[in-house]
Design an enzyme around this catalytic site. Structure first.
Site, PDB file in Angstrom:
ATOM      1  N   TYR A  89      -7.549  11.529  -0.289  1.00  0.00           N
ATOM      2  CA  TYR A  89      -7.705  12.946  -0.631  1.00  0.00           C
ATOM      3  C   TYR A  89      -8.336  13.706   0.533  1.00  0.00           C
ATOM      4  O   TYR A  89      -7.883  14.801   0.887  1.00  0.00           O
ATOM      5  CB  TYR A  89      -8.574  13.104  -1.883  1.00  0.00           C
ATOM      6  CG  TYR A  89      -7.958  12.528  -3.141  1.00  0.00           C
ATOM      7  CD1 TYR A  89      -7.057  13.267  -3.900  1.00  0.00           C
ATOM      8  CD2 TYR A  89      -8.284  11.253  -3.572  1.00  0.00           C
ATOM      9  CE1 TYR A  89      -6.489  12.750  -5.053  1.00  0.00           C
ATOM     10  CE2 TYR A  89      -7.725  10.715  -4.726  1.00  0.00           C
ATOM     11  CZ  TYR A  89      -6.829  11.466  -5.463  1.00  0.00           C
ATOM     12  OH  TYR A  89      -6.260  10.944  -6.602  1.00  0.00           O
ATOM     13  N   ASN A 131       1.046  18.825  -9.579  1.00  0.00           N
ATOM     14  CA  ASN A 131       2.314  18.625  -8.875  1.00  0.00           C
ATOM     15  C   ASN A 131       3.487  18.706  -9.858  1.00  0.00           C
ATOM     16  O   ASN A 131       3.599  17.891 -10.772  1.00  0.00           O
ATOM     17  CB  ASN A 131       2.297  17.249  -8.197  1.00  0.00           C
ATOM     18  CG  ASN A 131       3.591  16.928  -7.465  1.00  0.00           C
ATOM     19  OD1 ASN A 131       4.428  17.789  -7.246  1.00  0.00           O
ATOM     20  ND2 ASN A 131       3.738  15.666  -7.089  1.00  0.00           N
ATOM     21  N   CYS A 138       2.760  12.158  -5.142  1.00  0.00           N
ATOM     22  CA  CYS A 138       1.311  12.210  -5.360  1.00  0.00           C
ATOM     23  C   CYS A 138       0.733  10.836  -5.720  1.00  0.00           C
ATOM     24  O   CYS A 138      -0.481  10.635  -5.627  1.00  0.00           O
ATOM     25  CB  CYS A 138       0.959  13.252  -6.414  1.00  0.00           C
ATOM     26  SG  CYS A 138       1.886  13.128  -7.953  1.00  0.00           S
ATOM     27  N   HIS A 139       1.593   9.874  -6.107  1.00  0.00           N
ATOM     28  CA  HIS A 139       1.094   8.522  -6.358  1.00  0.00           C
ATOM     29  C   HIS A 139       0.592   7.859  -5.083  1.00  0.00           C
ATOM     30  O   HIS A 139      -0.135   6.866  -5.155  1.00  0.00           O
ATOM     31  CB  HIS A 139       2.182   7.657  -7.010  1.00  0.00           C
ATOM     32  CG  HIS A 139       3.434   7.512  -6.189  1.00  0.00           C
ATOM     33  ND1 HIS A 139       4.426   8.464  -6.183  1.00  0.00           N
ATOM     34  CD2 HIS A 139       3.849   6.527  -5.348  1.00  0.00           C
ATOM     35  CE1 HIS A 139       5.409   8.073  -5.387  1.00  0.00           C
ATOM     36  NE2 HIS A 139       5.086   6.897  -4.860  1.00  0.00           N
ATOM     37  N   GLU A 149       6.691   0.200  -4.111  1.00  0.00           N
ATOM     38  CA  GLU A 149       6.754   0.489  -2.683  1.00  0.00           C
ATOM     39  C   GLU A 149       6.042  -0.568  -1.840  1.00  0.00           C
ATOM     40  O   GLU A 149       5.966  -0.433  -0.617  1.00  0.00           O
ATOM     41  CB  GLU A 149       6.166   1.879  -2.416  1.00  0.00           C
ATOM     42  CG  GLU A 149       6.959   2.992  -3.091  1.00  0.00           C
ATOM     43  CD  GLU A 149       6.467   4.379  -2.747  1.00  0.00           C
ATOM     44  OE1 GLU A 149       5.644   4.511  -1.819  1.00  0.00           O
ATOM     45  OE2 GLU A 149       6.896   5.347  -3.404  1.00  0.00           O
TER      46      GLU A 149
END
Length: 211
Positions: free
Chosen positions: A145, A168, A176-177, A203
């Site tokens: 952040y 979002n 945003c993850h 991912e």
């Protein structure tokens, strides 16, 4: 000016806020993290909603009718027999491409979305942060952040970045993850922490859950 004021202030380079109605269409494809509502306007994908079971989807569609100023456009189906199918409106074309790329992402065949995006559901500071995230935090990486606040030239705005992530309108596609706590914690997530962990595991950032 406070960060809260910046969050709602329009960027002077964005042009005037649109007041006209826009054609749009929506669908709810199934995914490994549950049904996702995808909505697209003539400009591009405008919203993604997690856990879009019937009640949640109906509420999201009602909100979009209010925000976009019109009922959704029916998506044409292929004509029967040998007659050509009617031409799809541009919003339906954007929607179909969004469904294709989202399905490819969950099949681990796509690592970068190349969709047209309609940013009209976010403005000001939030939009700047989300654009930075979409453009410069690629698949399989994370950002803190605080780091994201620094990237947009607002080093005191780490908490406001968290607010921007929570608002979002395009999660998964605008990732945003991938935003986590600078100290190593996973941070919060509007779609729920289990969903965030699943996306990061997909991912390769976190190990896949055992069950």
């Amino acid at each position: 000016m406070t960060i809260a004021e910046r969050q709602t202030q329009r960027d002077p380079h964005e042009g005037p806020e649109r007041r006209d109605t826009r054609a749009w269409a929506w669908a709810v494809p199934a995914t490994p993290i549950g049904p996702l509502l995808l909505a697209a306007t003539d400009e591009g994908l405008v919203q993604v909603v997690f856990h879009a079971e019937e009640k949640t989807a109906a509420e999201a569609v009602a909100r979009l009718i209010r925000r976009l100023g019109t009922e959704p456009t029916p998506v044409p189906s292929p004509a029967s027999g040998t007659a050509a199918a009617p031409a799809a409106p541009r919003c339906a074309e954007h929607l179909a491409e969004a469904i294709r790329q989202v399905e490819s992402y969950f099949a681990e065949d796509t690592t970068a979305f190349t969709l047209a995006l309609d940013w009209s559901l976010t403005t000001g500071f939030n939009r700047r942060v989300l654009r930075e995230l979409a453009a410069h935090v690629p698949y399989g990486t994370v950002v803190g952040y605080q780091d994201l606040a620094d990237r947009v030239g607002e080093p005191g705005a780490a908490r406001a970045v968290g607010v921007a992530m929570g608002s979002n309108p395009l999660p998964v596609v605008v990732p945003c993850h991938r935003v986590v706590e600078s100290g190593g914690g996973i941070g919060g997530f509007g779609g729920g922490l289990e969903t965030k962990r699943s996306l990061l595991a997909l991912e390769g950032v976190l190990p896949q859950p055992l069950f």
